[in-house]
Scaffold this active site. Sequence first.
Site, mmCIF file in Angstrom:
data_model
loop_
_atom_site.group_PDB
_atom_site.id
_atom_site.type_symbol
_atom_site.label_atom_id
_atom_site.label_comp_id
_atom_site.label_asym_id
_atom_site.label_seq_id
_atom_site.Cartn_x
_atom_site.Cartn_y
_atom_site.Cartn_z
ATOM 1 N N GLU A 152 0.798 -1.239 0.000
ATOM 2 C CA GLU A 152 0.000 0.000 0.000
ATOM 3 C C GLU A 152 0.830 1.288 0.000
ATOM 4 O O GLU A 152 0.612 2.174 0.818
ATOM 5 C CB GLU A 152 -0.946 -0.014 1.198
ATOM 6 C CG GLU A 152 -1.864 -1.228 1.198
ATOM 7 C CD GLU A 152 -2.839 -1.261 2.374
ATOM 8 O OE1 GLU A 152 -2.813 -0.351 3.216
ATOM 9 O OE2 GLU A 152 -3.638 -2.212 2.426
ATOM 10 N N ASN A 200 2.090 -5.077 -3.331
ATOM 11 C CA ASN A 200 0.687 -5.394 -3.020
ATOM 12 C C ASN A 200 -0.093 -4.117 -2.676
ATOM 13 O O ASN A 200 0.391 -3.290 -1.903
ATOM 14 C CB ASN A 200 0.696 -6.340 -1.805
ATOM 15 C CG ASN A 200 -0.654 -6.973 -1.496
ATOM 16 O OD1 ASN A 200 -1.271 -7.579 -2.382
ATOM 17 N ND2 ASN A 200 -1.115 -6.844 -0.265
ATOM 18 N N HIS A 236 -10.456 -6.003 -2.077
ATOM 19 C CA HIS A 236 -11.489 -5.835 -1.051
ATOM 20 C C HIS A 236 -12.652 -5.099 -1.710
ATOM 21 O O HIS A 236 -12.491 -3.982 -2.174
ATOM 22 C CB HIS A 236 -10.958 -4.997 0.118
ATOM 23 C CG HIS A 236 -9.881 -5.688 0.900
ATOM 24 N ND1 HIS A 236 -10.144 -6.791 1.697
ATOM 25 C CD2 HIS A 236 -8.553 -5.462 0.993
ATOM 26 C CE1 HIS A 236 -9.004 -7.195 2.257
ATOM 27 N NE2 HIS A 236 -8.035 -6.413 1.850
ATOM 28 N N GLU A 265 -6.365 -10.624 -1.404
ATOM 29 C CA GLU A 265 -7.135 -10.414 -0.162
ATOM 30 C C GLU A 265 -8.627 -10.269 -0.426
ATOM 31 O O GLU A 265 -9.311 -9.472 0.212
ATOM 32 C CB GLU A 265 -6.619 -9.153 0.563
ATOM 33 C CG GLU A 265 -5.132 -9.161 0.831
ATOM 34 C CD GLU A 265 -4.654 -7.977 1.660
ATOM 35 O OE1 GLU A 265 -5.477 -7.240 2.218
ATOM 36 O OE2 GLU A 265 -3.423 -7.799 1.755
ATOM 37 N N ASP A 267 -12.461 -10.065 -0.460
ATOM 38 C CA ASP A 267 -13.691 -10.282 0.299
ATOM 39 C C ASP A 267 -14.738 -9.326 -0.255
ATOM 40 O O ASP A 267 -14.403 -8.368 -0.957
ATOM 41 C CB ASP A 267 -13.514 -10.152 1.834
ATOM 42 C CG ASP A 267 -12.727 -8.953 2.292
ATOM 43 O OD1 ASP A 267 -12.656 -7.971 1.547
ATOM 44 O OD2 ASP A 267 -12.198 -8.997 3.424
HETATM 45 C C1 XIL Z 1 -5.759 -6.450 8.509
HETATM 46 C C2 XIL Z 1 -6.099 -7.615 9.425
HETATM 47 O O1 XIL Z 1 -7.064 -8.424 8.799
HETATM 48 C C3 XIL Z 1 -6.576 -7.124 10.758
HETATM 49 O O2 XIL Z 1 -6.736 -8.210 11.656
HETATM 50 C C4 XIL Z 1 -5.588 -6.113 11.336
HETATM 51 O O3 XIL Z 1 -6.114 -5.564 12.492
HETATM 52 C C5 XIL Z 1 -5.287 -5.023 10.329
HETATM 53 O O4 XIL Z 1 -4.850 -5.583 9.129
HETATM 54 N N1 XIL Z 1 -4.859 -4.826 3.769
HETATM 55 C C6 XIL Z 1 -3.813 -5.622 4.160
HETATM 56 C C7 XIL Z 1 -3.958 -6.498 5.342
HETATM 57 O O5 XIL Z 1 -2.801 -5.683 3.447
HETATM 58 O O6 XIL Z 1 -2.742 -6.686 6.008
HETATM 59 C C8 XIL Z 1 -4.998 -5.983 6.296
HETATM 60 O O7 XIL Z 1 -5.185 -6.936 7.336
HETATM 61 C C9 XIL Z 1 -6.283 -5.710 5.570
HETATM 62 C C10 XIL Z 1 -6.081 -4.656 4.505
#
Ligand code: XIL
Length: 375
Positions: A152, A200, A236, A265, A267
Amino acid sequence: MKDRKPLALFLVIPMFVAASTSAAQSLRQAAQDIGLMVGTAVKPALFSNPDYARTLVRQFNIVEAENEMKWTATEPTRGVFDFRAGDRVVQFAEAHDVKVRGHNLLWGKYNPAWLEKGRFTPDQLRRIMKNHIQMVVRHYRGRVFAWDVVNEAFDSEGHLRHTLWYDEPGIGLAGKGTAYIAQALRWAHEADPHALLFYNDFAADGINAKSDAIYEMVKDFKEQGFPINGVGLQMHVFDPEDVPSNLGGNIGRFTRLGVEVQITEMDVALPLAGHGQASDSQLAWQAIIYRNIAKTCAENPGCTAFQMWGFTDRYSWIPAHTKGKRGAALIFDADYGPKPAYQAVVEAFQRVLKSHPQIKEERLRFERRVAAIGY
Ligand code: XIL
């Protein structure tokens, strides 16, 4: 009561048959048939829960620690490393023939207080960053096949975020664009020359200002011979309007640069009413979103992994992250039952096998090329 039983049984049996037929081929198997890795973020504290562990090993062939390989977990105190929780992920994966993605080595967020509040000079930070990356990568050398090296780094306009690592105060490369990212990649590569190294990010799934900036960075790194092997698209999804319409085009342009794309990731967070339950129609549109993304990844040889940020709604980060406004974001419900989205992803993979019978060979050929060229 008694005379109701046969009726209940009669109603239950067809549902059971339908469910067991659809469960006949696991997600893991359907993905394997098309040469695709399918994964999930995991919480090692739950490996002792039989439902969690059983579902995990039946359905997935890659895992990624949700938090346990992040800086806060691995270097909670300056120079003191703790790999216990991360090691549990690797040991569990190795026992079940599952591969491990590492996440992540460098991020502007979620860093331990000693690091964020340390008021280090660029020179000190440079040494801290190098030591961290190399200690972690070396520890997992040969056991973690791919790393999200930097997470990020860009904002939605495609500008580099102001972070500890870039310019607040940075490692001595402030104002020099992506040079600090290249440096992170080089240090990771020194520590494990065989690990695939990824950049990423979120909201860079389709073609937009952020993914354009990432594209330019990867192109530049490839031209300069810097070690980058892939781009992770987090995926996401928070709204139906969020769904990237040109994911295929984005995957295609990165593929042509010679890097892998992995969905890292995914969802699909549903807006939940007060009772906290998703409606059937919400679950149906969620399934469509999962199906479309899974299909686009599966039919592109350059998309080598389809991973979700957890698998059961019981343990998703979404409710906490959205202060309870959204949830039910994953493909299994809170009781480990497959949701329509699960079926949609399995079917998407099965259909790609029919429509693109050569896809497995094509994907393996592409992966081999990336691994051989390296960077
Ligand atoms: C999130 C986790 O799921 C949580 O448990 C934690 O509190 C914060 O991080 N992008 C990412 C992940 O790259 O590492 C993040 O994970 C979600 C968003």
